[in-house]
Write a protein that holds these residues in place. Structure first.
Motif, PDB file in Angstrom:
ATOM      1  N   VAL A 110      10.402   7.666 -17.838  1.00 38.82           N
ATOM      2  CA  VAL A 110       9.929   8.344 -16.623  1.00 38.82           C
ATOM      3  C   VAL A 110       9.904   7.504 -15.386  1.00 38.82           C
ATOM      4  O   VAL A 110       9.477   6.172 -15.746  1.00 38.82           O
ATOM      5  N   VAL A 111      10.378   7.950 -14.320  1.00 35.91           N
ATOM      6  CA  VAL A 111      10.418   7.078 -13.062  1.00 35.91           C
ATOM      7  C   VAL A 111       9.036   6.455 -12.790  1.00 35.91           C
ATOM      8  O   VAL A 111       8.972   5.433 -12.325  1.00 35.91           O
ATOM      9  N   PHE A 112       8.159   7.049 -13.134  1.00 37.01           N
ATOM     10  CA  PHE A 112       6.607   6.492 -12.917  1.00 37.01           C
ATOM     11  C   PHE A 112       6.495   5.103 -13.548  1.00 37.01           C
ATOM     12  O   PHE A 112       6.110   4.194 -13.091  1.00 37.01           O
TER      13      PHE A 112
ATOM     14  N   PHE B 280       2.672   6.608  -6.995  1.00 40.71           N
ATOM     15  CA  PHE B 280       1.375   7.511  -7.654  1.00 40.71           C
ATOM     16  C   PHE B 280       1.548   9.047  -7.511  1.00 40.71           C
ATOM     17  O   PHE B 280       0.917   9.799  -8.055  1.00 40.71           O
ATOM     18  N   LEU B 281       2.736   9.305  -6.783  1.00 38.55           N
ATOM     19  CA  LEU B 281       3.005  10.519  -6.487  1.00 38.55           C
ATOM     20  C   LEU B 281       3.302  11.520  -7.696  1.00 38.55           C
ATOM     21  O   LEU B 281       3.940  10.874  -8.696  1.00 38.55           O
TER      22      LEU B 281
ATOM     23  N   MET C 215       6.056   1.630 -11.778  1.00 42.75           N
ATOM     24  CA  MET C 215       4.791   0.575 -12.162  1.00 42.75           C
ATOM     25  C   MET C 215       5.132  -0.619 -12.546  1.00 42.75           C
ATOM     26  O   MET C 215       4.597  -1.657 -12.229  1.00 42.75           O
ATOM     27  N   ALA C 216       6.247  -0.866 -13.365  1.00 44.87           N
ATOM     28  CA  ALA C 216       6.714  -1.886 -13.820  1.00 44.87           C
ATOM     29  C   ALA C 216       7.323  -2.906 -12.386  1.00 44.87           C
ATOM     30  O   ALA C 216       6.953  -4.004 -12.248  1.00 44.87           O
TER      31      ALA C 216
ATOM     32  N   ILE D 280       0.698  -1.355   0.011  1.00 48.93           N
ATOM     33  CA  ILE D 280       0.016   0.084  -0.012  1.00 48.93           C
ATOM     34  C   ILE D 280       0.647   1.312   0.097  1.00 48.93           C
ATOM     35  O   ILE D 280       0.562   2.243  -0.651  1.00 48.93           O
ATOM     36  N   LEU D 281       1.936   1.122   0.848  1.00 50.44           N
ATOM     37  CA  LEU D 281       2.928   2.490   0.948  1.00 50.44           C
ATOM     38  C   LEU D 281       3.594   2.717  -0.372  1.00 50.44           C
ATOM     39  O   LEU D 281       3.714   3.535  -1.001  1.00 50.44           O
ATOM     40  N   PHE D 282       4.106   1.650  -0.993  1.00 51.96           N
ATOM     41  CA  PHE D 282       4.823   1.466  -2.386  1.00 51.96           C
ATOM     42  C   PHE D 282       3.848   2.155  -3.366  1.00 51.96           C
ATOM     43  O   PHE D 282       4.315   2.862  -4.224  1.00 51.96           O
TER      44      PHE D 282
END
Length: 71
Positions: free
Chosen positions: A39-41, A26-27, A45-46, A19-21
């Protein structure tokens, strides 16, 4: 009558970690930073798609082995 079962400490810790990860992933800050042209996002996600099922499966398998060894 109880509707829920008691969750092991390890399972609760894994749930909290995921949950924390997820919340951290999603920040909005991660949508502009890039690493290796991506992109780091996308990296987060991966990682979430790989870590989440692998970690959960490992915890369940280890927990099942512990429970069967106690019997």
């Amino acid at each position: 009558m109880k509707s829920f079962f008691k969750m092991d400490r390890v399972e609760a810790a894994v749930l909290l970690f995921l949950i924390l990860f997820s919340a951290l992933s999603f920040l909005p800050v991660w949508r502009t930073l890039e690493v290796a042209g991506m992109v780091v996002f996308g990296w987060l996600m991966a990682a979430l798609m790989v870590i989440s099922p692998a970690l959960t499966l490992a915890v369940f398998v280890i927990g099942r082995r512990r429970r069967s060894a106690k019997v």
